[in-house]
Design an enzyme around this catalytic site. Structure first.
Site, PDB file in Angstrom:
ATOM      1  CB  SER A  58      35.377  -9.196  21.407  1.00 51.30           C
ATOM      2  OG  SER A  58      35.926 -10.170  20.529  1.00 51.30           O
ATOM      3  CG  ASP A  59      30.201  -8.412  17.148  1.00 48.57           C
ATOM      4  OD1 ASP A  59      30.372  -9.440  16.481  1.00 48.57           O
ATOM      5  OD2 ASP A  59      29.211  -7.684  17.026  1.00 48.57           O
ATOM      6  CB  ALA A  60      33.644 -10.898  14.363  1.00 50.52           C
TER       7      ALA A  60
ATOM      8  N   GLY B 185      36.170  -7.087  17.615  1.00 54.79           N
ATOM      9  CA  GLY B 185      35.769  -5.987  18.479  1.00 54.79           C
ATOM     10  C   GLY B 185      36.586  -5.839  19.747  1.00 54.79           C
TER      11      GLY B 185
END
Length: 897
Positions: free
Chosen positions: A326-328, A330
């Site tokens: 995931s993105d941070a 996310g």
């Protein structure tokens, strides 16, 4: 007059001036961070960097006591021996230290992860500062490379491959195993805050750049991560209101239509043709190890828990064997069940893979076999990179080397796009100078004015997580002073508070160099596509004061240029990184010939671009509708016949190139080889990028007038020519059928192969036909039966053409504008200084004729140019027929002219 006089940089902390080695030799590296303070790093872009010099091969901070752990056990054996907690540890990547904790019992080392697309961003830890804003401690210095948009402008995958190799070496030197790069999102709108982090608006160009970077990084032992999957095409509407509105600040997520929650409502065909190709190529061609899911929603579902995207498309259809991270912050509550493998955490609100996932496994909501698959996906990539046994492949670790810094300089120079280069207005008598404004001849210059808000700062990059702290940086002002030395006076004015002082300085100088600075950042899109502040007025006032004004743009994306007709020369240098100034002087003073091409279209105004309605961008109530479909970038401009300021693929040189002998040969049912000869017809060495576009002349669905399908960069000395060959396969002719087949389709019919210097500068066209019998070329021949005839001035004369073709074609001839067509089954249209004479109907074989009246005059004779004859299948794409021009028709020999 007193001018700003910033201090100079010690010579020993600058990269050498010499050009770096050619492709295939040792690489060169540079930087692309913004250099701004880390606190509130999304609230602005730019700023100077004070960084200490770090010697070649210096490693960063150690992971810790377990960083040297190793094992010879396979990933499958390791997973079989793990406890539940040990498995959970490996799918949790805490954002506060950007590393996965080691598993000492099993010999699994700590796994460091680093941004980003501009080089290695390595921080020790992040934490709230005294004002409660998220910030970062000082970074370990690394080479700050030019932004990916500048890399894409080189149109040179070989050079991007060198960048990937250098990033891997620096990542290894700084104890990093996973690289959050490259970025592969498409520049859908010109305001996009992170446009500088991506490879532009075209999916084919993006794919070639992405594959090059990924293959090189992973061949040298660094796991690459494609981001952000998918349709992450906006950051959020400006402005940023809070002083502390950083990546996850109090008002950040609440900003309307921000990337964290905006719903990209996009059709399957647009996803497949525009937004997915670079990711697909990274998986299927480069075997990328990681993919980062985007924050946004796609058609109602967050990407971090989007089963159709992560499981069905990415893992099943494309065969992706790596891990999805995931993105941070996310991840989502159902991410574990729907294809996410590793969670990049950001606080307890966004933590779904720690205690929450443990409970799901223990209660059977998530099967432990699903968790095992996630761990295996990560460990197999770690093992593949030689991280488990401590034997990482490729070049040895090294950071901040001379060769890396030379590479940074080389990419910045070769990614520079010469947008315009007109002659400088002459003396007071109004005589036009023969030579264009660039390159600068220092022997003819006594005084150089350097002007610009931040001309005394290197433009390292945009704001956000891509920031890289270099060991040094070189500003344009510093580099000009260094290059000019004592051969001319160099003066400086910012022009920020008042343009008057800058204009006064320009009057005194022989040449005025205006550096335009644009601020782009992760987390928010630009307010508009203009230069910030008073910079447009600054350019206009300086240009009014000095005819020899050269504008150098450091922007993260397209900008409007209301002053374009008032300046002779414009260079687009994007965000050049730590070697900014040196690269600028290299191009300005002819140490390096500009050869960059635009990876994005520059429109005259915002309304010329796609997604110009509010419901399309930024969206309404969190919903952005991609109703433009596949018509993004130049595809939209071409379809709407919008004349761009500068088109996709555009870029001038200090020389001129001619194209000839376009040939298309069938290599299979849907495969062809395209060859074209390119010749340097100027008196200066230079590089050119012939670009191959394909036009489907009879598609059953709306398709763009042309789509880029191949390109090649060539370097030619004056008078030198080369034949460039391109291979086209079924992908070049197909579209994604989301109506019936849900698959890629090549429809039988007529296509045009277009070759040119840009998307709007097409030099040659060749029609072909695809059918059940395969691909056939249409190579018509046209012979002038009147070739060499004597035409009589003031009288009626007959023009005859013998046509032979494999298909029935539309045919037209070109005649001088002052001749009159007086007979024949033809229609006439004036185009510039020529007239087009088109024959009625279609023709395959036979003789065509029309009648013209030559102008009368007093001269005894004069030559007139006819042709070339052009043919077309659809009346839109016209192909000139080789050998059908006639420059020898004599007019007036039998009568008065």
């Amino acid at each position: 007059m007193t001018h700003d006089e910033p201090g100079t940089v010690d010579d020993e902390r600058r990269a050498p001036v010499e050009a770096g080695p050619a492709d295939g030799g040792s690489e060169q590296v540079g930087d692309d961070g913004t250099g701004m303070a880390r606190r509130g790093f999304l609230s602005a872009a730019g700023g100077s960097i004070a960084a200490a010099v770090l010697g070649a091969g210096t490693a960063g901070a150690d992971h810790g006591t377990d960083s040297d752990a190793s094992t010879d056990r396979s990933p499958e054996e390791l997973v079989a021996a793990m406890t539940l907690d040990e498995k959970l540890n490996l799918v949790n990547l805490p954002f506060n230290n950007d590393s996965i904790d080691p598993t000492p019992r099993l010999g699994i080392p700590e796994l460091g992860a680093t941004d980003g697309p501009l080089g290695v961003r390595h921080e020790n830890q992040n934490r709230p500062d005294e004002e409660g804003c998220i910030g970062f401690d000082a970074q370990q210095p690394a080479t700050a490379f030019p932004a990916p948009i500048a890399q894409a402008s080189t149109f040179d995958p070989g050079l991007v491959r060198q960048f990937g190799r250098a990033v891997a070496r620096e990542g290894k030197a700084l104890n990093q195993e996973i690289w959050f790069g490259p970025g592969m999102n498409i520049v859908r709108v010109p305001e996009l805050g992170r446009a500088f982090e991506y490879y532009g608006e075209d999916p084919y160009l993006s794919s070639r750049m992405a594959v090059a970077a990924v293959e090189a990084a992973q061949a040298n032992g660094l796991i690459a991560t494609a981001k952000h999957f998918v349709a992450n095409n906006q950051e959020g509407s400006p402005p940023i209101d809070s002083q502390c509105d950083t990546l996850f600040g109090p008002t950040f997520v609440a900003r309307r239509n921000a990337r964290h929650y905006v719903n990209a409502v996009v059709g399957e065909r647009a996803l497949r043709e525009i937004y997915m190709p670079a990711f697909r190529a990274a998986v299927e061609e480069a075997d990328i190890g990681g993919v980062m899911s985007a924050y946004n929603r796609v058609n109602g579902t967050y990407c971090g828990e989007h089963r159709d995207l992560l499981l069905d498309t990415l893992k099943e259809e494309w065969g992706f064997e790596g891990f999805v991270v995931s993105d941070a912050g996310g991840s989502r509550p159902r991410s574990a069940q729907n294809g996410l493998d590793v969670e990049l955490q950001f606080g307890p609100v966004f933590d779904f893979f720690d205690e929450a996932l443990k409970r799901q496994v223990q209660t059977g909501v998530v099967e432990e076999a699903t968790l095992d698959d996630k761990v295996l996906r990560l460990l197999r990539q770690v093992d593949r990179m030689g991280i488990l046994d401590g034997d990482r492949p490729g070049a040895p670790p090294a950071v901040n080397t001379d060769e890396h810094q030379r590479l940074a300089r080389r990419i910045a120079a070769e990614g520079t796009v010469l947008l315009q280069n007109e002659p400088v207005a002459g003396d007071d008598n109004g005589d036009a100078a023969a030579d264009p404004a660039l390159p600068l001849d220092l022997d003819a210059i006594d005084h150089v004015a350097v002007i610009g808000h931040r001309a005394d700062e290197a433009k390292l990059g945009g704001g956000g997580s891509s920031n890289v702290t270099p060991p040094y940086s070189v500003s344009p002002l510093e580099a000009v002073r260094e290059y000019v030395d004592d051969r001319a006076e160099v003066s400086f004015e910012r022009g920020q508070d008042s343009t008057a002082a800058a204009a006064d300085l320009a009057v005194e100088a022989d040449v005025a160099l205006v550096f335009g600075n644009g601020s782009s950042t992760e987390g928010t899109d630009r307010n508009d596509i203009q230069l910030n502040g008073n910079q447009n007025a600054l350019v206009a006032d300086v240009a009014a004061a000095n005819d020899h004004t050269v504008v150098v743009l450091n922007t993260g994306g397209p900008v409007t240029m209301p002053w374009i007709d008032d300046v002779p020369a414009v260079l687009q240098m994007w965000y050049p990184g730590m070697e900014d100034g040196h690269a600028a002087t290299d191009v300005l003073f002819d140490e390096v010939a500009p050869g960059g091409k635009l990876p994005v279209t520059f429109g005259k105004e915002r309304g010329d671009y796609p997604a110009s309605e509010q419901q399309q961008y930024p969206g309404i109530a969190g919903r952005a509708e991609y109703t433009e479909g596949v018509f993004v970038g130049y595809r939209y401009f071409d379809d709407r016949a919008n004349e761009p300021l500068f088109p996709f693929g555009h870029g001038l040189s200090y020389t001129e190139f001619a194209y000839s002998d376009l040939r298309v040969e069938a290599e299979g049912p849907t495969e062809a080889t395209v060859e074209v000869t390119v010749e340097n017809v100027g008196d200066h060495a230079g590089t050119e990028v012939p670009q191959v576009y394909v036009h489907d002349q009879g598609a059953s669905v709306p398709r763009p007038p042309k789509e880029l399908k191949a390109f090649e960069k060539v370097e030619l000395a004056p008078g030198e020519s080369t034949t460039v060959a391109f291979a086209l396969d079924a992908d070049a002719f197909s579209y994604y059928d989301d109506r019936d087949a849900d698959d890629w389709v090549v429809e039988p019919g007529f296509f045009s192969i277009l070759v040119g210097s840009s998307s709007r500068d097409i030099r040659a066209v060749e029609p072909i036909h695809l059918s059940g019998d395969g691909l056939t070329t249409l190579s018509p021949t046209v012979t002038r039966t009147d070739d060499g005839s004597v035409f009589t001035g003031g009288a009626t004369n007959q023009v005859e053409l013998d046509v032979e073709a494999d298909r029935s074609l539309l045919v037209r001839d070109r005649i001088p504008v002052d001749w009159t067509v007086v007979g024949g089954d033809v229609s006439v249209e004036q185009l510039g200084d020529r007239k087009l004479v088109q024959f009625d109907g279609r023709h395959a074989d036979g003789t065509l004729s029309y009648f013209v009246e030559a102008p009368s005059g007093e001269n005894e004779s004069e030559s007139a140019a006819f042709g070339p004859v052009e043919v077309s299948l659809d009346g839109e794409s016209w192909t000139p027929v080789a050998g059908s021009g006639d420059e020898t028709l004599v007019v007036g020999a039998d009568g008065p002219f």
